[in-house]
Design a protein around this motif. Structure first.
Motif, mmCIF file in Angstrom:
data_model
loop_
_atom_site.group_PDB
_atom_site.id
_atom_site.type_symbol
_atom_site.label_atom_id
_atom_site.label_comp_id
_atom_site.label_asym_id
_atom_site.label_seq_id
_atom_site.Cartn_x
_atom_site.Cartn_y
_atom_site.Cartn_z
ATOM 1 N N ASP A 1 -10.498 -1.469 -8.554
ATOM 2 C CA ASP A 1 -9.431 -2.104 -8.135
ATOM 3 C C ASP A 1 -8.227 -1.585 -7.158
ATOM 4 O O ASP A 1 -7.155 -1.957 -6.981
ATOM 5 N N LYS A 2 -8.845 -0.154 -6.533
ATOM 6 C CA LYS A 2 -8.084 0.449 -5.528
ATOM 7 C C LYS A 2 -8.140 -0.266 -4.030
ATOM 8 O O LYS A 2 -9.109 -0.422 -4.045
ATOM 9 N N ILE A 3 -6.829 -0.292 -3.588
ATOM 10 C CA ILE A 3 -6.795 -0.953 -2.438
ATOM 11 C C ILE A 3 -6.747 0.117 -1.077
ATOM 12 O O ILE A 3 -5.831 1.084 -1.460
ATOM 13 N N GLN A 4 -7.440 -0.079 -0.221
ATOM 14 C CA GLN A 4 -7.632 0.453 0.946
ATOM 15 C C GLN A 4 -6.956 0.093 2.305
ATOM 16 O O GLN A 4 -6.751 -0.850 2.411
ATOM 17 N N MET A 5 -6.107 1.135 2.630
ATOM 18 C CA MET A 5 -5.398 1.022 3.969
ATOM 19 C C MET A 5 -5.832 2.124 4.891
ATOM 20 O O MET A 5 -5.994 3.040 4.444
ATOM 21 N N ASN A 6 -5.708 1.723 6.155
ATOM 22 C CA ASN A 6 -5.742 3.042 7.076
ATOM 23 C C ASN A 6 -4.437 3.158 7.837
ATOM 24 O O ASN A 6 -3.415 2.278 8.128
ATOM 25 N N THR A 7 -4.263 4.376 8.241
ATOM 26 C CA THR A 7 -2.909 4.654 8.720
ATOM 27 C C THR A 7 -3.115 5.950 9.520
ATOM 28 O O THR A 7 -4.158 6.691 9.640
ATOM 29 N N ASP A 8 -2.149 6.282 10.665
ATOM 30 C CA ASP A 8 -2.058 7.158 11.293
ATOM 31 C C ASP A 8 -1.401 8.445 10.783
ATOM 32 O O ASP A 8 -0.193 8.085 10.362
ATOM 33 N N SER A 9 -1.821 9.564 10.513
ATOM 34 C CA SER A 9 -1.074 10.814 9.620
ATOM 35 C C SER A 9 0.265 11.220 10.398
ATOM 36 O O SER A 9 1.131 11.660 9.916
ATOM 37 N N ARG A 10 0.343 10.525 11.670
ATOM 38 C CA ARG A 10 1.609 10.735 12.403
ATOM 39 C C ARG A 10 2.692 9.868 12.164
ATOM 40 O O ARG A 10 3.846 10.054 12.791
ATOM 41 N N THR A 11 2.543 8.901 11.178
ATOM 42 C CA THR A 11 3.355 7.835 10.888
ATOM 43 C C THR A 11 4.681 8.528 9.807
ATOM 44 O O THR A 11 4.081 9.275 8.902
ATOM 45 N N ARG A 12 5.752 7.719 9.845
ATOM 46 C CA ARG A 12 6.712 8.270 8.644
ATOM 47 C C ARG A 12 6.152 7.863 7.391
ATOM 48 O O ARG A 12 6.704 8.617 6.177
ATOM 49 N N LYS A 13 5.154 6.871 7.211
ATOM 50 C CA LYS A 13 4.953 6.540 5.844
ATOM 51 C C LYS A 13 3.952 7.828 5.208
ATOM 52 O O LYS A 13 3.980 7.895 4.026
ATOM 53 N N ILE A 14 3.532 8.512 5.796
ATOM 54 C CA ILE A 14 2.750 9.881 5.317
ATOM 55 C C ILE A 14 3.794 10.630 4.833
ATOM 56 O O ILE A 14 3.576 11.262 3.662
ATOM 57 N N GLU A 15 4.780 10.905 5.580
ATOM 58 C CA GLU A 15 5.825 11.958 5.268
ATOM 59 C C GLU A 15 6.453 11.232 3.886
ATOM 60 O O GLU A 15 6.720 11.952 2.985
ATOM 61 N N ASP A 16 6.857 10.119 3.858
ATOM 62 C CA ASP A 16 7.135 9.290 2.686
ATOM 63 C C ASP A 16 6.406 9.607 1.609
ATOM 64 O O ASP A 16 6.947 9.882 0.479
ATOM 65 N N LEU A 17 5.132 9.495 1.493
ATOM 66 C CA LEU A 17 4.103 9.295 0.584
ATOM 67 C C LEU A 17 3.869 10.710 0.163
ATOM 68 O O LEU A 17 3.567 11.115 -1.203
ATOM 69 N N LYS A 18 4.089 11.696 0.965
ATOM 70 C CA LYS A 18 4.032 13.302 0.325
ATOM 71 C C LYS A 18 5.291 13.502 -0.443
ATOM 72 O O LYS A 18 5.310 14.281 -1.286
ATOM 73 N N HIS A 19 6.464 12.935 -0.001
ATOM 74 C CA HIS A 19 7.311 13.177 -0.952
ATOM 75 C C HIS A 19 7.739 12.384 -2.308
ATOM 76 O O HIS A 19 7.971 12.958 -3.321
ATOM 77 N N CYS A 20 7.245 10.979 -2.040
ATOM 78 C CA CYS A 20 7.076 10.229 -3.218
ATOM 79 C C CYS A 20 5.815 9.516 -3.004
ATOM 80 O O CYS A 20 5.646 8.626 -2.202
ATOM 81 N N PRO A 21 4.746 9.510 -4.056
ATOM 82 C CA PRO A 21 3.427 9.077 -3.768
ATOM 83 C C PRO A 21 3.354 7.576 -4.316
ATOM 84 O O PRO A 21 2.329 6.953 -4.218
ATOM 85 N N PHE A 22 4.411 7.042 -4.869
ATOM 86 C CA PHE A 22 4.574 5.752 -5.218
ATOM 87 C C PHE A 22 4.691 4.764 -4.190
ATOM 88 O O PHE A 22 5.546 4.942 -3.363
ATOM 89 N N ALA A 23 3.986 3.646 -4.283
ATOM 90 C CA ALA A 23 4.305 2.568 -3.232
ATOM 91 C C ALA A 23 4.251 1.106 -3.768
ATOM 92 O O ALA A 23 3.635 1.044 -5.051
ATOM 93 N N GLU A 24 4.971 0.126 -3.354
ATOM 94 C CA GLU A 24 4.693 -1.170 -3.670
ATOM 95 C C GLU A 24 4.431 -2.139 -2.659
ATOM 96 O O GLU A 24 4.936 -2.137 -1.575
ATOM 97 N N ILE A 25 3.162 -2.964 -2.804
ATOM 98 C CA ILE A 25 2.705 -4.148 -1.861
ATOM 99 C C ILE A 25 3.212 -5.056 -2.295
ATOM 100 O O ILE A 25 3.341 -5.499 -3.682
ATOM 101 N N CYS A 26 3.771 -5.528 -1.469
ATOM 102 C CA CYS A 26 4.326 -7.188 -1.659
ATOM 103 C C CYS A 26 3.383 -8.077 -0.559
ATOM 104 O O CYS A 26 3.455 -7.916 0.610
ATOM 105 N N TRP A 27 2.574 -8.780 -1.209
ATOM 106 C CA TRP A 27 1.568 -9.728 -0.449
ATOM 107 C C TRP A 27 1.783 -11.224 -0.689
ATOM 108 O O TRP A 27 1.806 -11.695 -1.573
ATOM 109 N N TYR A 28 2.417 -11.819 0.367
ATOM 110 C CA TYR A 28 2.623 -13.311 -0.001
ATOM 111 C C TYR A 28 1.701 -14.123 0.961
ATOM 112 O O TYR A 28 1.406 -13.653 2.370
ATOM 113 N N PHE A 29 0.956 -14.994 0.441
ATOM 114 C CA PHE A 29 0.050 -15.918 0.901
ATOM 115 C C PHE A 29 0.768 -17.116 1.343
ATOM 116 O O PHE A 29 1.233 -17.857 0.383
ATOM 117 N N THR A 30 0.972 -17.359 2.432
ATOM 118 C CA THR A 30 1.618 -18.438 3.095
ATOM 119 C C THR A 30 0.910 -19.861 2.976
ATOM 120 O O THR A 30 1.861 -20.684 2.924
#
Lengths: 199, 199
Positions: free
Chosen positions: B55-84
């Motif tokens: 049930d692990k969710i995969q995403m791709n990203t660029d290591s140079r984006t801010r989210k990598i910095e964020d996740l190194k600081h705090c590894p928790f994230a919340e996805i909000c997925w709205y199906f229109t």
């Protein structure tokens, strides 16, 4: 780089709202906050317009939801607003003011009342329902609940006001990205600068 | 209240993906993280599938984006997925594992390579572009950049893996909401409980 006293991203956002207005979900965005456990939370919220002629973004919420707890702990939030037809994304970061019935500011209470009456009766009824997020007891009380259209805002009704200080705009069709940053002048007025940045 | 060893929300999510698959944006969701300034950030990310049968969710990203910095600081994230189309919202909270080229785990590197080759050539080319978020120099190098389809993942390519431990499901058509919480058994296996909660 450009600079301006009026929010230069606001017109881009109004254009996006116009171009996507045929889609009901174009007025929905995702609001991220930080909980008191330090973890992020994220949920879909309805855009309730700008406050008067300002660049402050209005949302309605129930004072019994977790986001109020979050915002009392950390008043900063980031909106992520993706327009599905024009492929535009706005990330809007700023401080959120929670305006409930206990506000001491008559002008804020007036804005709250205005937001209440601007909502549909169906929306207003939700604030009379059971506490969001608590185990459902299936009491089916909701069917019986009714509300006089002239009744003012009930206790649980909150107006949230996000005052943007950083906006990131991405256009996936043109592959262009702009970063908008606000600074305050000596007199406290907001002043915006913008930069083209790599997507 | 129900309980289960397999993620009970996963089937709901697969159904939503199926019902909304005619919409390109149905595979887009918003990912909230916390920056090292303690403020939330939020951006649209593309769903790259579940990892194998988990049930692990995969995403791709660029290591140079801010989210990598964020996740190194705090590894928790919340996805909000709205199906229109089906008016369903999934809020998925969990810890994110950052898998870049420096991972010491051969299995993780293998998953990263698989994710790289599963991306379109157009997507892969982005990782060779200038640093996201930095001022744009208009060098127009992107036109000239080309990439051999057999070339493996470049340095900036990161696979993100979100391991959900809390999922909130809201159906705005039926006005039903369910809360799913995971606990770990003694052997470290995830075990899910679910509750009907007030919307």
């Amino acid at each position: 780089m450009g600079s301006s006293a009026t929010a230069p991203w606001k017109q881009l956002l109004l254009n996006a709202l116009q171009s996507n207005s045929h889609l009901k979900h174009s007025s929905y965005f995702q609001l991220a906050t930080v909980g008191n456990n330090g973890r992020p939370s994220n949920r879909t919220v309805v855009f309730r317009g700008f406050q008067d002629d300002s660049d402050k973004i209005q949302m309605n919420t129930d004072s019994r939801t977790r986001k109020i707890e979050d915002l009392k702990h950390c008043p900063f939030a980031e909106i992520c607003w993706y327009f599905t037809d024009t492929w535009e994304q706005f990330r809007i970061n700023g401080k959120v003011d929670i305006i409930d019935g206990y506000s001491a500011d008559p002008l804020k209470l007036q804005h709250r009342e205005k937001a209440w009456f601007a909502s549909s009766l169906r929306s207003r009824l939700q604030y009379l329902g059971p506490t969001p997020g608590l185990p459902s007891l299936n009491e089916e009380l909701s069917e019986k609940t009714s509300l006089d259209p002239s009744t003012g805002p009930v206790g649980a009704f909150c107006l949230l006001l996000l005052d943007p200080d950083q906006v990131d705009y991405l256009n996936l069709k043109s592959n262009e990205r702009q970063s908008f940053t606000s600074t305050r002048t000596g007199s406290g007025e907001k002043f915006w600068t913008s930069d083209k940045v790599n997507p």
